[in-house]
Structures are given as C-alpha cells and as structure tokens.
Motif scaffolding. Sequence first.
Motif, PDB file in Angstrom:
ATOM      1  N   THR A  18       0.981  -1.241  -0.126  1.00  0.00           N
ATOM      2  CA  THR A  18      -0.027  -0.069   0.101  1.00  0.00           C
ATOM      3  C   THR A  18       0.833   1.388  -0.166  1.00  0.00           C
ATOM      4  O   THR A  18       0.428   2.196  -0.503  1.00  0.00           O
ATOM      5  N   ASP A 350      -3.000  -2.734  12.050  1.00  0.00           N
ATOM      6  CA  ASP A 350      -3.482  -2.016  10.774  1.00  0.00           C
ATOM      7  C   ASP A 350      -2.262  -1.794   9.907  1.00  0.00           C
ATOM      8  O   ASP A 350      -2.722  -1.431   8.714  1.00  0.00           O
TER       9      ASP A 350
ATOM     10  N   GLU B  59     -10.799   6.596   0.077  1.00  0.00           N
ATOM     11  CA  GLU B  59     -11.137   5.219   0.192  1.00  0.00           C
ATOM     12  C   GLU B  59      -9.845   4.639   0.368  1.00  0.00           C
ATOM     13  O   GLU B  59      -9.107   4.774  -0.664  1.00  0.00           O
ATOM     14  N   ASP B  60      -9.488   3.948   1.365  1.00  0.00           N
ATOM     15  CA  ASP B  60      -8.399   3.074   1.698  1.00  0.00           C
ATOM     16  C   ASP B  60      -8.662   1.934   2.330  1.00  0.00           C
ATOM     17  O   ASP B  60      -8.909   1.839   3.431  1.00  0.00           O
ATOM     18  N   HIS B  61      -8.555   0.714   1.626  1.00  0.00           N
ATOM     19  CA  HIS B  61      -9.032  -0.396   2.187  1.00  0.00           C
ATOM     20  C   HIS B  61      -8.024  -1.537   2.721  1.00  0.00           C
ATOM     21  O   HIS B  61      -8.092  -2.594   2.496  1.00  0.00           O
ATOM     22  N   PRO B  64      -9.268  -2.948   8.205  1.00  0.00           N
ATOM     23  CA  PRO B  64     -10.626  -2.244   8.355  1.00  0.00           C
ATOM     24  C   PRO B  64     -10.761  -1.314   9.490  1.00  0.00           C
ATOM     25  O   PRO B  64     -11.362  -1.493  10.391  1.00  0.00           O
ATOM     26  N   VAL B  66     -10.929   3.400  10.107  1.00  0.00           N
ATOM     27  CA  VAL B  66     -11.427   4.539   9.461  1.00  0.00           C
ATOM     28  C   VAL B  66     -10.810   5.751  10.159  1.00  0.00           C
ATOM     29  O   VAL B  66     -10.939   5.634  11.701  1.00  0.00           O
ATOM     30  N   LYS B 134     -13.920   0.088  11.494  1.00  0.00           N
ATOM     31  CA  LYS B 134     -14.894   0.670  10.472  1.00  0.00           C
ATOM     32  C   LYS B 134     -16.166   0.521  11.109  1.00  0.00           C
ATOM     33  O   LYS B 134     -17.123   1.313  10.475  1.00  0.00           O
ATOM     34  N   GLY B 233      -9.969   5.610   4.980  1.00  0.00           N
ATOM     35  CA  GLY B 233      -9.908   4.336   5.513  1.00  0.00           C
ATOM     36  C   GLY B 233     -11.008   3.362   4.584  1.00  0.00           C
ATOM     37  O   GLY B 233     -11.347   3.530   3.290  1.00  0.00           O
ATOM     38  N   ASP B 234     -11.417   2.186   5.286  1.00  0.00           N
ATOM     39  CA  ASP B 234     -12.141   1.403   4.593  1.00  0.00           C
ATOM     40  C   ASP B 234     -13.432   1.556   4.603  1.00  0.00           C
ATOM     41  O   ASP B 234     -14.407   0.856   5.247  1.00  0.00           O
ATOM     42  N   SER B 236     -16.956   3.471   2.033  1.00  0.00           N
ATOM     43  CA  SER B 236     -17.070   4.362   0.579  1.00  0.00           C
ATOM     44  C   SER B 236     -17.487   5.690   0.766  1.00  0.00           C
ATOM     45  O   SER B 236     -18.120   6.253   2.155  1.00  0.00           O
TER      46      SER B 236
END
Lengths: 434, 460
Positions: A18, A350, B59-61, B64, B66, B134, B233-234, B236
């Motif tokens: 990432t 994370d 958005e960054d998946h 899990p 945010v 999240k 974060g994860d 939309s």
Amino acid sequence: MNDVAPKKRRVLVESSPTVPLISITVAERLGAALDPPGKEGLSRLTSRLIRRTGAGLTTEQLDERIDTLGAALSADVGYTASSFHGAVIRRSLDSFADLLIDVLSRPSLAEAEFERLVRETQAELVDARDHDREVAQSWFRRRLFEGHPYGRPVSGTPSSIGKLTLEDVKACYARVQSAENLVLAFAGDIDESAAQAIAERIEQALPRGEPAPDALPDPTLSQGRRLTIVDKPERTQTQILIGCLGTHPHDPDHIPLHVGNTIFGGTFTARLMHEVRSKRGWSYGAYSNLPYDRKRRGFSLWTFPKSSDAAACIALELELLEQWFQDGVTTKELAWAQRYLVRSHAFAVDTASKRVGQALDEELYSLPPRYYADYVDRVKAVTLGEVNDAIRTRITPKDLRITVLGTASEIGNPIRDAIPNLADSEVVPFDAEC
Amino acid sequence: MSATSAVKRPKDATPWLAKINASAGPHGTATYERSTPFGPALTIQHFRLKNGLRVLVCEDHAAPVVAYHTWYRVGSRHESVGKTGLAHLFEHLMFNETETMGPGELDRKLEEAGAESNASTWLDWTHYNIAVPKDRLPLVVRIESERMGRLLLRDPQVTSEKEVVANERRFRVDDDVEGAVSELLWATAFKEHAYKWPTIGWMPDIQAFTTEDCRAFYDTFYSPNNATIVVVGDVSARRVLELVVPAYGGMPPATLPVEDAHPEPPQTEERRLSVAKPTVTEKLVLGYHAPALGDSDHLALSMLSEVLFGGRASRIYRKLVRELELAVDVHGFVGPFHAPGLFEVYASAREGKTADALLEPLDGELERVCRSPVTEAELERARARLELSLVSGLETVDGKATTIGFYDTVLGRPAAAFERLEAASALSVSDLLRVARRYLRKESRSLILVRPHSTEGAAA
C-alpha cells in the motif's frame, strides 16, 4: 521458558504494497543487561559505532549514502534486545540492502570515530539533564531495580562512557554480532522471496558465534515505601513516578493484570486520569504503565502536577492505588476494558510494520506461543476474579518506590508528610550521575 | 506522480447523492465537487454541504479501520491580545459535555469503541482526529457533529480545564528550556502579527478566561462553514455521506468574522537577546523571517534547511557537532504556516562551550550558502529525505488523513504534499541560492543566547 536464544535465525515478513516503503529490522536477543558493572553504555556505544563505521566508509560518506537513497538507519539498544532498523523507499531497496549488509558485516570500528563518539555521548548525557521527565525516570528505574541490570542506564553515564576502551567495544562486537543471535523482520512493499534472499545474505555475511546465554536474574524489591527527591532548582512543577515490580509475560495472571492496569491508569478515561486530571485539573497527564521484557519489569504511575499540588497529588495516587488493591475493579469496569482492548486491537495490526513488530517482540522477548495471535481471546476470557487476584498478587502498595523531581526546598516536607508509612527518603541533585 | 489535475467524476456519484439529499436537513444538501489523486494509488473525493461543510473522502481498504478528522480553520492567530490561548483551551473543552453526553462520556464512548483519538491546535488551525474500527464510524459522526453543534460549556469544566492547560504550559514551556526560548523567539521576531503569541497562550490569559469567553469563541468559529471533515479508510464515499448529511444537515452556517490581520512589517535590524535560564548548557536560537507555506519560496527554503540541518550529513550538523565538537545537537525548521513565519534554528552547546562560540561557525555556514550554491548531490539528498518523510507519514489512515487535512486547511489543496514532492524534483541549486540570499539576512533575524543562571554574570 526458553532461557537460551534459539540457534537458528528467524525471518519474519509482512508484505503490504500500500505504501512504497520497506522497513528492515536486524535484531538480536542481546542488550545492555550484559554490560559489565562500571561499563554501562557499552552495548549502545558499540551499536552506534557499527552504524557509523560500516561498509568501509567514513561516517560522513555513510550518512550521505543512506540519505541519498531515501533511507534511514538507526541503532536501538534495550536491556535484553537490540536492533538496527532501516527504512527505505521502494526503488532503493536493493542498494540499501547491499549497504546494510556491508554496514553490519564490515564496521571498521575506527579509533578516531570511537573517541569522537565517546565525547559526543558524554555531551548528550549532560544535555539530557535539561529534560526533567528523563531525569526522573532514570532515578526511578535505578531505585526500583536496585542491584539488577534493569537499574543501570542503557546509555551509560558520562563517567562509565569515559572508562570504555576500543578493546571493550571490539570484544562486545565479537560477542553480539553473530548470525546465531539474529531475528530479521521485513515489512511493507517487499515479498517473501525478496525478504528471504536479503535475510540469507545478512546471515552469510555475519560471523558464526555461540548463542548468547540469557543469565539475567529476576529483579527483587526491598520492603517499604522509599522516596527519592531529585532536586532541581526553579521548577514550577514536579515529575512524579510511583511504582513497584510488575508483570512477566509468562505469568499466568499476565493478561488479567494488563486488563486491571487498563482500568486503573491505562487510558484517558481510566481511574487515575479521571481523578487527577478530569476532576481536579492537577496534571496534564496521568497514566500507569505495565511494560514487559524477558524478565519481570515494573509497574508505575506518572503524573506531573505543579509544585504546590505535588503532595496532595501523591496522597491521592496512593489512596487510589490502595483502593484498587483492596477493592479491585468492578464488573462494569471489566466489561468496558475488555471492549476497549478487543476493539482497539485493530490499531495494533493495521499496518505491516506493526504486525511484524508483534512477531518480532514474540521472538526477542521469548513471549509465550501465540502471545499476540491469541491476545484478543485471552482478554475476552478474563474474569473479574482473575483481575482482582492479579492485582493483589503483583501490586505491592506497602512496598513502593516514589521518585519526585522538583525543587526540594519547596516540595520536600509536604511530600514526606503526604506519604503514610514512609520507610526512608533521600534527596539527590538532578545533575548527579544516575 | 501528478496530484494537481482533477480526475474523472465517479460514475455513480449523482444517483446516490440524490437519494441521500432527498432526506437531508435544511442545510445539508451535499454536492459532489471533484476528485483529485492522492499519490499514485489513492483518490480524494471532494463534497460540500449546503451549509459550507467540506467533506473529503479517501477510500483506503488496506485495513478495516477509518480515520475521521475534523479541521477547524481557527488557530491562535485568530485570537486577540489578552485572550491568547483560547483556541487551545477550547480544544480541551471540546472533550467535555454535549447536550446528550455528560462530562467525560464522549471519551468513554470513543475508548469503548476502540478508538484512537486526540486533538491539536497551532497557529492556523485546530484539528480533531479519531480513528475507529470501521463498524464504529456512525458513533464518531454522531460525536463530532454533536460537539460541533451542541456543546455545553459550564463553569466547573472550564475552571478545571484551565488548570489542566496551565499545567500543560508548565510542562511544555515554563519547565522546558527549548519551549521557553522558542516562545521568546517568536515574541521577539513578531511585533504586529498574531504569530507573536504562543498557541498555548500566556499564563495570565489562560487563568483569566471565563465561560463566556469560551462560549463566544465557540459561537464564532465552530460552524460547518469553518470546518472540513477528512475521512480516510475502509469505507465508501457513499457511506460517509449517508452518515454526514443527516448529522450535520441541520446546522446553519455562521457569519464568520473578517480576520483582523496585522501583517508583520519588514524587520530592518537584528534583534538580539541574552537570557539566563535554569539549564545545564548554553543554547543558541535564531529565527529568520520566512515565507508562508503557500509562497513558492517555501519549498526551496525548506530544501535549503534540509541541506543545512537535515540529519547527520547536513552541513551545519557536521560543522558544529562533528567537526568542531561545539554542539550536542542542532536543528532547523521552516514553519508551515498560512502567513509568513520563521526559519527557526536551535543549537545546544556542549558543556563548557558557549553559545557565542556556536554562532561564529553557524554564521559562517549560513553565509557560505548565500555566497555560492549548494551541490547537486546535496540537493538530491534533500529531495530523497523529503520523499522518505512523506511516504513514512502515509502508513496509517491517521497519517494520510492528517496529511490531507493539513494541506487542505492551510493551502486549500489536500494533495499538496505530493505537489511539493513533484515540485522538489524541479528545484535547482539556483533556487536554493536565491532563497538563501533573500531570507538569511542578519537584519531580519532574531537571536537569543541562553546561558545557565550561574554563568550569566560572566557573559559578554
């Protein structure tokens, strides 16, 4: 518990593309606890000298090379583990790996650089006396672990550093820099095979040696409440540390005590912060701490109220500690702490570097098998009885070390009066070697 | 790695926004504005509510979690003489009580949700950062919207928090020599502009604040049209808007005051102070007036700072720490501010060495970069350090949200970190020579020599 470092190196890899960044940690299960008495700071000085004289380059050349690659390389030494930690942007990985291997395997340990580093380290140690928290922590650690290697300074003192010779450093290097003692950790934008290839090259480049014995004893604490006032002029506030011995990861009540500490002083809304900061405004911070290592470490409370509030703050902390010890925690508090610890675990895993850091800790500190993998389940399974038993077993309100940095003429008498059953007290100057 | 050009509008932006807007409050209708790339792999989607609230979603998946950050465009520069430190005190008060949450309940709920949360205040902004697993995002939206619109301010909490802040000041400034001297440097270098007072405030001002002061500050600055929400974060963008629009849509915009800015007049002669402090070694602190973050010179001066002070390979570290062995440490920093700030230099002398002894070789090196250009290799080293610093700050969702929010708040360009990286590759040694000559002028600097109390009588 395994008291001998495993013979085979371990390679830990956490891949994540990432961010175009890779971290590489070359760690050893050896640290400053092995520094001979009177030669405190030897392990750290040796690591720093390796970092500065590796790869057949001068310090200046080496620093330029590392910076220009978009990399960083630092040496870190603890009591029972030490490491070189590198970070590099993706496109420079190969060049950085070559350089790192060369640094670790081919330090010149040049005399002129050694002498310069000795002077630099001594100057840093003097300069650190400007930092009240560090000075207070040094004295607290010294008194809590009196007679144990944990009570001696990893960085040394100006006089212990002055006694070190280049021969000491070379002997230390020969003892610790061995493929037998390595744990290697890779995280970030690197795949398993690339990491393994670099790991093999590091292993092959380092000399073979004997696994280091782990002869460190468990620390013990003498009885009574003992106060150390670190006298520093013109302080408007104090730095207060109160504590006793703490936990060992192999204790059966290790996780219950960790949960208990979370309730007492482990978070922003824990009992200690609520009483000291939120209700009274006495200290900007108020936390309790329960670290682990290969042997039992300490349990400590940290606050920093203004000088005129110091005595009352200490009295309150002792009262809270006694209450926690006598009455334990409540069912409601336990349920809250379990939810906090379980849910916040998401932030312990994370990033790739955090995940590999956990695996590295398991290796370096000989943690119980699956310490982190089972952490959440173990927290969930803790019962109220286990937490309260752990507090009563491990915490010793009658046997405490209390260190207060401040201006002794202003705070000394009120603080001594505020501590019931005080066995003894001392006043030490802030600029004394510790 | 361009970050400046807008990218294609998400195909489904309008349909789902229309559905969300159908149930929006009177001030909550959301508009999609544009998307901008954030580095090579991520995109920032820009939205704005009718009440002026800006919402940036990235958005960054990767994990899990945010990050939900709220940036208010108010900092200590918006305060006035006699009311310094109010923005920072208010940041503390935002963790107290709302119409539906009692004192301390907000933090308790966040911790129970597994959140990492904090806040910070500086010259130009106040920043509230929360990161959660999240599935706990709805709680965060509720808390942040609640304290934007329905915070309660009562005397006991204000009184207690003033004492906490006073203790924070003792910790960071009064009992910390570097903090104390930095505060003195800014107060010396600025005579007109609001950057002359410290963000934490002067102690008498902190102690004199009333609940009414705090309430007036809240009513003036804590409004949706003075804030930007950054979510990374994860999650939309659609889910974010589904939560944000109803939560903030009932809040009307406020009439924001015109900033009472007093530009700093040019400094025409060096300001030099010698002070005694309870310190073990002498210190030397310099401040040169420096460009604002939005000035095209800022990056060049920052790169020059890297050449001079960035790491152990830098010129001045080598000279003062390694070659002459006069200093323990030396560092330099070009402040990233909305208005022109300072290029600060801090050096700590070794025991037995004087601050005066540091000044001569330091000046020599500063004069050298004004006489002749730095080398291409030095510039390349500075670029690489900038890139490593940027990338290292983007590992976590909090790091990304902070980078986006900071540049959006100060510059209005949330991806400006990458723009700076790209611009750095176009900088030449001529640019560094130009900014050295423009800003490293003795007549525009302030200088403080710090001596331990015991040696003050012997100082020249």
